[in-house]
Design an enzyme around this catalytic site. Structure first.
Site, PDB file in Angstrom:
ATOM      1  N   LYS A  31      17.597  17.642  30.846  1.00 13.77           N
ATOM      2  CA  LYS A  31      17.570  18.825  31.721  1.00 13.77           C
ATOM      3  C   LYS A  31      16.219  18.976  32.411  1.00 13.77           C
ATOM      4  O   LYS A  31      16.137  19.421  33.548  1.00 13.77           O
ATOM      5  CB  LYS A  31      17.925  20.075  30.902  1.00 13.77           C
ATOM      6  CG  LYS A  31      19.352  20.052  30.325  1.00 13.77           C
ATOM      7  CD  LYS A  31      20.402  19.869  31.402  1.00 13.77           C
ATOM      8  CE  LYS A  31      21.820  20.068  30.887  1.00 13.77           C
ATOM      9  NZ  LYS A  31      22.832  19.974  31.948  1.00 13.77           N
ATOM     10  N   SER A  91      36.469  22.399  32.505  1.00  9.63           N
ATOM     11  CA  SER A  91      36.170  23.235  31.325  1.00  9.63           C
ATOM     12  C   SER A  91      34.959  24.133  31.591  1.00  9.63           C
ATOM     13  O   SER A  91      34.129  23.838  32.461  1.00  9.63           O
ATOM     14  CB  SER A  91      35.866  22.323  30.124  1.00  9.63           C
ATOM     15  OG  SER A  91      35.398  23.072  29.029  1.00  9.63           O
ATOM     16  N   TYR A 150      18.601  16.403  24.936  1.00  2.00           N
ATOM     17  CA  TYR A 150      19.173  17.377  25.875  1.00  2.00           C
ATOM     18  C   TYR A 150      18.070  17.957  26.768  1.00  2.00           C
ATOM     19  O   TYR A 150      18.220  18.020  27.990  1.00  2.00           O
ATOM     20  CB  TYR A 150      19.881  18.478  25.074  1.00  2.00           C
ATOM     21  CG  TYR A 150      20.633  19.480  25.917  1.00  2.00           C
ATOM     22  CD1 TYR A 150      21.807  19.109  26.565  1.00  2.00           C
ATOM     23  CD2 TYR A 150      20.180  20.781  26.059  1.00  2.00           C
ATOM     24  CE1 TYR A 150      22.510  20.025  27.337  1.00  2.00           C
ATOM     25  CE2 TYR A 150      20.882  21.698  26.827  1.00  2.00           C
ATOM     26  CZ  TYR A 150      22.044  21.328  27.465  1.00  2.00           C
ATOM     27  OH  TYR A 150      22.732  22.230  28.228  1.00  2.00           O
TER      28      TYR A 150
HETATM   29  P1  NAI Z   1      31.951  22.118  28.692  1.00  2.00           P
HETATM   30  O1  NAI Z   1      31.890  21.128  27.575  1.00  2.00           O
HETATM   31  O2  NAI Z   1      32.838  23.305  28.547  1.00  2.00           O
HETATM   32  O3  NAI Z   1      32.310  21.356  30.056  1.00  2.00           O
HETATM   33  C1  NAI Z   1      31.717  20.142  30.389  1.00  2.00           C
HETATM   34  C2  NAI Z   1      32.721  19.298  31.152  1.00  2.00           C
HETATM   35  O4  NAI Z   1      32.076  18.082  31.535  1.00  2.00           O
HETATM   36  C3  NAI Z   1      33.962  18.903  30.321  1.00  2.00           C
HETATM   37  O5  NAI Z   1      35.154  19.219  31.021  1.00  2.00           O
HETATM   38  C4  NAI Z   1      33.812  17.399  30.129  1.00  2.00           C
HETATM   39  O6  NAI Z   1      35.052  16.713  30.091  1.00  2.00           O
HETATM   40  C5  NAI Z   1      32.995  17.022  31.361  1.00  2.00           C
HETATM   41  N1  NAI Z   1      32.290  15.748  31.176  1.00  2.00           N
HETATM   42  C6  NAI Z   1      31.564  15.341  30.097  1.00  2.00           C
HETATM   43  N2  NAI Z   1      31.119  14.093  30.302  1.00  2.00           N
HETATM   44  C7  NAI Z   1      31.553  13.694  31.521  1.00  2.00           C
HETATM   45  C8  NAI Z   1      31.420  12.506  32.284  1.00  2.00           C
HETATM   46  N3  NAI Z   1      30.741  11.435  31.828  1.00  2.00           N
HETATM   47  N4  NAI Z   1      31.995  12.463  33.515  1.00  2.00           N
HETATM   48  C9  NAI Z   1      32.700  13.521  33.981  1.00  2.00           C
HETATM   49  N5  NAI Z   1      32.875  14.657  33.295  1.00  2.00           N
HETATM   50  C10 NAI Z   1      32.306  14.761  32.078  1.00  2.00           C
HETATM   51  O7  NAI Z   1      30.407  22.548  28.942  1.00  2.00           O
HETATM   52  P2  NAI Z   1      29.785  23.876  29.579  1.00  2.00           P
HETATM   53  O8  NAI Z   1      29.285  24.712  28.465  1.00  2.00           O
HETATM   54  O9  NAI Z   1      30.683  24.465  30.583  1.00  2.00           O
HETATM   55  O10 NAI Z   1      28.487  23.265  30.308  1.00  2.00           O
HETATM   56  C11 NAI Z   1      28.503  22.887  31.671  1.00  2.00           C
HETATM   57  C12 NAI Z   1      27.081  22.513  32.093  1.00  2.00           C
HETATM   58  O11 NAI Z   1      26.217  23.627  31.904  1.00  2.00           O
HETATM   59  C13 NAI Z   1      26.475  21.363  31.254  1.00  2.00           C
HETATM   60  O12 NAI Z   1      25.684  20.565  32.094  1.00  2.00           O
HETATM   61  C14 NAI Z   1      25.615  22.092  30.243  1.00  2.00           C
HETATM   62  O13 NAI Z   1      24.558  21.298  29.775  1.00  2.00           O
HETATM   63  C15 NAI Z   1      25.115  23.257  31.085  1.00  2.00           C
HETATM   64  N6  NAI Z   1      24.677  24.396  30.306  1.00  2.00           N
HETATM   65  C16 NAI Z   1      25.578  25.097  29.512  1.00  2.00           C
HETATM   66  C17 NAI Z   1      25.144  26.192  28.800  1.00  2.00           C
HETATM   67  C18 NAI Z   1      26.071  27.018  27.968  1.00  2.00           C
HETATM   68  O14 NAI Z   1      25.572  27.943  27.288  1.00  2.00           O
HETATM   69  N7  NAI Z   1      27.370  26.784  27.958  1.00  2.00           N
HETATM   70  C19 NAI Z   1      23.736  26.588  28.832  1.00  2.00           C
HETATM   71  C20 NAI Z   1      22.889  25.808  29.682  1.00  2.00           C
HETATM   72  C21 NAI Z   1      23.367  24.741  30.401  1.00  2.00           C
END
Ligand code: NAI
Length: 254
Positions: free
Chosen positions: A164, A15, A160
Site C-alpha cells: 500500500k 465483493s 500489506y
Molecule cells: P474484498 O476481499 O471484499 O474484495 C476484494 C476483491 O478483489 C475480491 O472480489 C477478490 O476476488 C478480488 N481479487 C483478489 N485478488 C484478485 C486478483 N488477482 N485479480 C482480480 N481480482 C482479485 O476486499 P475489500 O475489503 O473490499 O477491499 C478492497 C480494497 O480496499 C483492497 O485493496 C483492500 O486492501 C482495500 N482496503 C480495505 C479496507 C477494509 O477495511 N475493508 C481498509 C483499507 C484498504
C-alpha cells in the site's frame, strides 16, 4: 469528469468496497465493467444490474488476462473513462513468527496483487483512455486504493503495508506521466471499512474495532468510499493526491 454514461472499469468489483462502488456508479448512470477473479459473484452481480454492466474474469497480476478484460470492455461499451482499482488481498504474518520468518512467497503474492496488479491495470486502461476525445481538458480518471496501513501499519502487516505504501508512492509519478494525456490519478487510503471480511469476524470484534475510531465511532461503509471516489472523478482540480478516509482513526490515543 461526468459520471453518467461514462465507462468505469472496477477491479475487485465482485465483493466488498469494489462491489459497493459498482452499485453506486451504476445507480448514477455509469456503465461498469467488473474485473475480478470471482466469476460466480461477478456474474451474479451483473445479472442483478443488467446490460449496463459486464463481468470479465480477470487476474490483475496477469498481463494477458487484463488485456482481454480491457478489450471486452471496449468492444461492449466503446471506451474506458474511469479506472477504479480495488482488487487486493490482506495476508498477515510476522516478520519473524513462531513458525519462522515471513514466507517470501506470501510476501511476494501480496505485492504482486496489490501493487503490481494495480499498476498493470492502470497502465493498460490509460492506453485506452489516451484515445478518448478531450472533454473539458480530460480524457480519463484513475483511482487506486491504498490503506491507512501505508502510513501506520500494524504488527504482521509488513507485506500489506509495503504494497500500500508502494501505491501511495507511485501516485504522483504516474499522475505526472499521464498529465499530458488529460488523465488524472489519485489514491484513496481507507481505514476500517465494513466488508464481508468483518462480518466473518463477528459482532464482538466489529464493536471492538469500531471503538478504535474516534468520530464517528463505527466502521466505514463501501458507500462512503464510493462517495469519495465520486468527488475524485468529478473534481478536475484534484490530481496526484492520496486522500485518507478513516473516521480520524489516527486521532485515537493508544
Ligand atoms: P474484498 O476481499 O471484499 O474484495 C476484494 C476483491 O478483489 C475480491 O472480489 C477478490 O476476488 C478480488 N481479487 C483478489 N485478488 C484478485 C486478483 N488477482 N485479480 C482480480 N481480482 C482479485 O476486499 P475489500 O475489503 O473490499 O477491499 C478492497 C480494497 O480496499 C483492497 O485493496 C483492500 O486492501 C482495500 N482496503 C480495505 C479496507 C477494509 O477495511 N475493508 C481498509 C483499507 C484498504
Amino acid at each position: 469528469m461526468q459520471i453518467s454514461d461514462r465507462v468505469f472499469v472496477i477491479t475487485g468489483g465482485a465483493s466488498g468496497i469494489g462491489r459497493g462502488n459498482v452499485e453506486y456508479f451504476h445507480r448514477l448512470g455509469a456503465r461498469v465493467a467488473i474485473f475480478d477473479m470471482n466469476a460466480e459473484a461477478g456474474e451474479a452481480l451483473v445479472a442483478e444490474l443488467g446490460d449496463k454492466a459486464l463481468f470479465a474474469q480477470v487476474d490483475v497480476t496477469d498481463e494477458a488476462s487484463v488485456a482481454r478484460g480491457i478489450a471486452a470492455t471496449v468492444e461492449r461499451f466503446g471506451a474506458i473513462h474511469v479506472c477504479l482499482n480495488f482488487a487486493g488481498i490482506a495476508s498477515a504474518a510476522k516478520t519473524l513468527g513462531k513458525d519462522g520468518p515471513f514466507p517470501l512467497d506470501k510476501f511476494n503474492k501480496v505485492i504482486q496483487i496489490n501493487l503490481v496488479g494495480s499498476f498493470n491495470v492502470l497502465r493498460l486502461a490509460a492506453e485506452k483512455m489516451a484515445g478518448n476525445e478531450l472533454v473539458d481538458g480530460e480524457r480519463g480518471v484513475i483511482i487506486n486504493t491504498a490503506s491507512v496501513a501505508a502510513f501506520e501499519g500494524q504488527m504482521g502487516q509488513a507485506a500489506y503495508s509495503a504494497s500500500k505504501g508502494g501505491i501511495v508512492g507511485m501516485t504522483l509519478p504516474v499522475a505526472r506521466d499521464l498529465a499530458s494525456f488529460g488523465i488524472r490519478v489519485n489514491t484513496i487510503a481507507p481505514g476500517l471499512i465494513h466488508t464481508p471480511l468483518f462480518e466473518a469476524l463477528g459482532e464482538k470484534v466489529v464493536t471492538a474495532l469500531s471503538q478504535q475510531v474516534l468520530n464517528p465511532q463505527r466502521l466505514g461503509t463501501p458507500d462512503e468510499i464510493a462517495h469519495l471516489a465520486k468527488s475524485l472523478v468529478e473534481n478536475p482540480y484534484i490530481n496526484g493526491e492520496t486522500v485518507r478516509i478513516d473516521g480520524g482513526i489516527r486521532m485515537q490515543p493508544r
